[in-house]
Design an enzyme around this catalytic site. Structure first.
Site, PDB file in Angstrom:
ATOM      1  N   HIS A 174      12.723 -26.930 -29.001  1.00  0.00           N
ATOM      2  CA  HIS A 174      13.541 -26.826 -30.510  1.00  0.00           C
ATOM      3  C   HIS A 174      13.148 -26.811 -31.363  1.00  0.00           C
ATOM      4  CE1 HIS A 174      15.021 -30.088 -33.820  1.00  0.00           C
ATOM      5  NE2 HIS A 174      14.287 -30.074 -34.256  1.00  0.00           N
ATOM      6  N   GLU A 175      11.652 -26.163 -31.773  1.00  0.00           N
ATOM      7  CA  GLU A 175      10.712 -25.507 -32.449  1.00  0.00           C
ATOM      8  C   GLU A 175      10.902 -24.565 -32.830  1.00  0.00           C
ATOM      9  OE1 GLU A 175      10.233 -27.558 -34.767  1.00  0.00           O
ATOM     10  OE2 GLU A 175      10.183 -29.348 -33.093  1.00  0.00           O
ATOM     11  N   HIS A 178      14.319 -22.868 -33.516  1.00  0.00           N
ATOM     12  CA  HIS A 178      14.123 -22.669 -35.361  1.00  0.00           C
ATOM     13  C   HIS A 178      13.179 -21.546 -35.670  1.00  0.00           C
ATOM     14  CE1 HIS A 178      15.056 -26.552 -37.292  1.00  0.00           C
ATOM     15  NE2 HIS A 178      14.387 -27.732 -36.472  1.00  0.00           N
TER      16      HIS A 178
HETATM   17  C1  SB7 Z   1      13.742 -34.324 -30.550  1.00  0.00           C
HETATM   18  C2  SB7 Z   1      13.655 -34.042 -32.048  1.00  0.00           C
HETATM   19  C3  SB7 Z   1      12.508 -32.753 -32.316  1.00  0.00           C
HETATM   20  C4  SB7 Z   1      12.551 -31.714 -30.776  1.00  0.00           C
HETATM   21  C5  SB7 Z   1      13.448 -32.303 -29.784  1.00  0.00           C
HETATM   22  C6  SB7 Z   1      13.662 -33.724 -29.715  1.00  0.00           C
HETATM   23  C7  SB7 Z   1      11.900 -33.026 -33.118  1.00  0.00           C
HETATM   24  C8  SB7 Z   1      12.179 -33.425 -34.248  1.00  0.00           C
HETATM   25  C9  SB7 Z   1      11.468 -32.818 -35.879  1.00  0.00           C
HETATM   26  N1  SB7 Z   1      11.769 -31.819 -35.803  1.00  0.00           N
HETATM   27  O1  SB7 Z   1      12.638 -31.297 -36.651  1.00  0.00           O
HETATM   28  C10 SB7 Z   1      10.509 -30.534 -35.635  1.00  0.00           C
HETATM   29  O2  SB7 Z   1      11.754 -29.535 -35.358  1.00  0.00           O
HETATM   30 NI    NI Z   2      14.070 -29.558 -36.045  1.00  0.00          NI
END
Ligand code: SB7
Ligand code: NI
Length: 204
Positions: A174-175, A178
């Site tokens: 997920h990061e 970004h």
């Molecule tokens: C659920 C939440 C996150 C990652 C994967 C599954 C992080 C959420 C916080 N963010 O927006 C970080 O980018």
């Molecule tokens: Ni995020």
């Protein structure tokens, strides 16, 4: 300190950009940003501080979310403590702190992180994902590689390789997304948001 007003929201074009690799040695500014990002995650997971400053809890944060188009992320995943009555480490006296989340499964600042290999098998959080840059619920499964190998640099410029699976792999993907201009909902099958395909295991 970083608060929610420092975090840009969907619609801001920075979230859709491919971020720049960082060059070493890092500037003091970049290093401070990295530490501030980790501090934000720690604060966001502390009920009292989060309430005081109106922080949404987060397990990760990517620099583009701060409108910085650079390949820098922080990840802070609390230990999944199943049994509350775990045997105490004898040397460390327990804090008076009401909150016991001092231990983390993953606590890392990653510079220029890249997925260098991934499994064919996928995993998705059964409850979907959210994002600090998205002020709405977007329902649906977000299938991601179940296992990944990440290459990243630490703040001193040392290279590391790290194998992750399941929840930790999902958060880091997920990061890293970004830093590539990708939002979690880009991965949701809009025809059938909650039906996992044969390759996708549901977790959580
Ligand atoms: C659920 C939440 C996150 C990652 C994967 C599954 C992080 C959420 C916080 N963010 O927006 C970080 O980018
Ligand atoms: Ni995020």
């Amino acid at each position: 300190m970083i608060t929610m007003s420092d975090i840009i929201r969907e619609g801001n074009p920075t979230l859709r950009k491919e971020a720049e690799n960082l060059q070493f040695p890092l500037s003091d500014d970049i290093k401070k940003t990295a530490h501030d990002m980790m501090e934000f995650l720690i604060n966001s997971q502390d009920d009292k501080i989060a309430e005081q400053y109106g922080l949404r809890a987060g397990v990760g944060l990517a620099a583009p979310q701060l409108d910085l188009s650079i390949r820098l992320i922080a990840v802070l995943i609390p230990s999944s403590v199943e049994a509350e009555d775990m045997i105490e480490d004898d040397s460390t006296t327990k804090n008076d702190n009401h909150d016991e989340k001092q231990d983390y499964d993953l606590k890392l600042i990653m510079v220029n992180p890249r997925v260098i290999s991934h499994s064919a098998k996928k995993a998705a959080l059964a409850n979907g994902e959210g994002c600090l840059s998205v002020d709405r619920e977007v329902p649906g499964l977000v299938p991601r590689a179940k296992k990944v190998t990440i290459r990243y640099y630490d703040l001193d410029g040392n290279v590391h390789k790290l194998k992750l699976r399941d929840y930790e792999a999902i958060v880091v993907q997920h990061e890293i997304d970004h830093t590539n201009g990708i939002m979690f909902y880009d991965h949701i099958n809009e025809e059938d948001p909650f039906t996992p395909d044969d390759m996708t295991e549901l977790i959580g």
